[in-house]
Design an enzyme around this catalytic site. Structure first.
Site, PDB file in Angstrom:
ATOM      1  N   ASP A   5       2.819   5.958  -6.887  1.00 54.42           N
ATOM      2  CA  ASP A   5       4.026   5.926  -6.059  1.00 54.42           C
ATOM      3  C   ASP A   5       5.330   6.000  -6.839  1.00 54.42           C
ATOM      4  O   ASP A   5       6.332   6.488  -6.324  1.00 54.42           O
ATOM      5  CB  ASP A   5       4.044   4.645  -5.210  1.00 54.42           C
ATOM      6  CG  ASP A   5       2.980   4.693  -4.136  1.00 54.42           C
ATOM      7  OD1 ASP A   5       2.846   5.746  -3.501  1.00 54.42           O
ATOM      8  OD2 ASP A   5       2.274   3.689  -3.961  1.00 54.42           O
TER       9      ASP A   5
ATOM     10  N   HIS B  66       0.880  -1.185   0.000  1.00 51.35           N
ATOM     11  CA  HIS B  66       0.000   0.000   0.000  1.00 51.35           C
ATOM     12  C   HIS B  66       0.912   1.229   0.000  1.00 51.35           C
ATOM     13  O   HIS B  66       1.599   1.478  -0.986  1.00 51.35           O
ATOM     14  CB  HIS B  66      -0.906  -0.098   1.234  1.00 51.35           C
ATOM     15  CG  HIS B  66      -2.083   0.826   1.273  1.00 51.35           C
ATOM     16  ND1 HIS B  66      -2.418   1.663   0.258  1.00 51.35           N
ATOM     17  CD2 HIS B  66      -3.028   1.027   2.247  1.00 51.35           C
ATOM     18  CE1 HIS B  66      -3.508   2.348   0.586  1.00 51.35           C
ATOM     19  NE2 HIS B  66      -3.901   1.985   1.801  1.00 51.35           N
TER      20      HIS B  66
ATOM     21  N   HIS C 124      -2.000  -1.913 -10.086  1.00 49.98           N
ATOM     22  CA  HIS C 124      -3.032  -1.360  -9.207  1.00 49.98           C
ATOM     23  C   HIS C 124      -4.213  -2.319  -9.100  1.00 49.98           C
ATOM     24  O   HIS C 124      -4.514  -3.040 -10.052  1.00 49.98           O
ATOM     25  CB  HIS C 124      -3.519   0.004  -9.725  1.00 49.98           C
ATOM     26  CG  HIS C 124      -4.213   0.785  -8.671  1.00 49.98           C
ATOM     27  ND1 HIS C 124      -5.566   0.684  -8.467  1.00 49.98           N
ATOM     28  CD2 HIS C 124      -3.736   1.627  -7.729  1.00 49.98           C
ATOM     29  CE1 HIS C 124      -5.885   1.456  -7.439  1.00 49.98           C
ATOM     30  NE2 HIS C 124      -4.793   2.037  -6.972  1.00 49.98           N
TER      31      HIS C 124
END
Ligand code: COA
Length: 374
Positions: free
Chosen positions: A311, A221, A260
């Site tokens: 990210d 995460h 994802h």
């Protein structure tokens, strides 16, 4: 395990409730907050406006924003007792554990007495998180007790000021602002769902946020931006990146910052943060980290049809701004707190305790043998 269980693993694709806060993988670029497209917000709003939007459902007027920013500015400092606790936390502690403890401790000394105080509690955490992170970091790493207040306009600028001891450039302040906007909210992701489950028991705001921090900590995460940084720092060139990544895929290793759970072909946040990474690389003069990152992106798409999530380019972006890697995920906390708290408020506004069922896969019914016979 039955086929049904495999397809249901991770509750993928199942709706777990209603929300008016966010859509993921639907209209516009694929991410909206309260009806506004993420690219529109990143281009035309500030993080404080987005926080206000998530907490109140509407963007603020000029007057409302000025009042809100003044309220947050007055709440930036942290109590002496919390500073004492932060000073006790060792240097090699995971910074997400520091955030978790800081949040939890603040809930001890400034508890949310009842739900009429929910906005106050959320704003307090929003204003105080940069100080919690930087006070511990600077004390444990440099032995310096920093002043936790600043007159910086934005929370992003305030954070950079506490970290570096000087006002950030306008460009760095804006990049931080955009980054905080991109990370602010993302529907029923794992940490937000944790916060909602906690809220559904009618627990307090600090408990909900503390639980969410613990969930965000994992590398699948929030921890992915740090893990991506650790990886790209080991690559010496674009060609080296491709070669090493091929080996990682062969060994069935997960490449952090890619893929994802909901988006299938791209993450709308990537294009925005990637553009900032490119600008910072040019400003820096050494573009190698950006070039290596682009090579990784191309390689993963060509070989696995996997794309960068939010990210991946955050890693090079933060690195170009001189932010220590171990603070990457705590910055995510400073931002996502807004989404978590908004979800807590939404859950409370129409609550029923969240209590799903499970499909039992254990032993057939049996009786307890006396311990002497086992
Ligand atoms: C985000 C993530 C947890 C989603 O998991 P998920 O929903 O189970 O992923 P998918 O169902 O799309 O995976 C499809 C396939 O691609 C693989 N895959 C997905 N992401 C991958 C990655 N980053 N590196 C290598 N392989 C990956 C999966 O292992 C799976 O392969 P399989 O069918 O052979 O088992 C996963 O992509 C991941 O671990 N990414 C790295 C961590 C990360 O960046 N997290 C931040 C998310 S914002």
């Amino acid at each position: 395990m039955s086929d049904k269980k495999i397809s249901g693993a991770g509750l993928r694709g199942q709706s777990a409730g209603d929300t008016a806060l966010c859509t993921v993988g639907q209209s516009g670029s694929g991410l909206t907050y309260c009806g506004y497209d993420i690219s529109d917000l990143a281009d035309n709003a500030t993080f404080e406006e987005v926080a206000y939007l998530l907490f109140n459902g509407e963007l603020p007027t000029r007057g409302e924003l000025a009042e809100y920013k003044a309220e947050l500015l007055a709440m930036r400092d942290i109590p002496k007792a919390l500073k004492e606790v932060l000073k006790l936390i060792p240097k090699d502690t995971h910074p997400m554990d520091v955030m978790r403890t800081g949040c939890s401790f603040l809930g001890n000394i400034e508890p949310e007495v009842d739900f009429s105080e929910q906005n106050k509690a959320a704003n307090r955490l929003l204003a105080a998180f940069p100080a919690i992170m930087c006070y511990w970091y600077k004390f444990s790493h440099d032995g310096v007790e920093i002043d936790c207040t600043s007159e910086e306009e934005s929370l992003g600028g305030h954070f950079l000021r506490l970290l570096n001891g000087e006002s950030p450039s306008a460009q760095h302040e804006r990049v931080m602002d955009v980054s905080l906007i991109l990370y602010a909210e993302h529907e029923f992701n794992a940490s937000t769902f944790t916060a909602r489950v906690c809220a559904s028991t009618l627990s307090d705001m600090f408990s909900c946020i503390t639980g969410a921090i613990g969930t965000l900590r994992g590398p699948l995460h929030g921890g992915a931006n740090e893990a991506a940084m650790d990886m790209i720092q080991k690559f010496t060139s674009p060609a080296d990146a491709k070669e090493k990544m091929a080996g990682m895929l062969e060994r069935k290793e997960k490449i952090m910052g890619f893929g994802h759970a909901i988006y299938r072909t791209s993450d709308p946040r990537n294009v925005i943060i990637k553009a900032w990474s490119e600008k910072l690389a040019a400003e820096n003069g050494d573009t190698s980290l950006y070039d290596i990152s682009v090579a990784c992106e191309e390689f993963m798409w060509d070989t696995k049809k996997l794309f960068c999530n939010a990210d991946f380019f955050h890693a090079s972006t933060y690195n170009y701004m001189g932010i220590p890697t171990k603070l990457f995920t705590p910055i995510f906390v400073c931002s996502r707190l807004t989404g978590w708290a908004a979800h807590v408020m939404e859950q409370r506004s129409n609550n029923r305790i969240i209590r799903p069922s499970a499909d039992y896969t254990g032993a057939e019914p049996r009786t307890v043998k006396p311990i002497s016979e086992r």
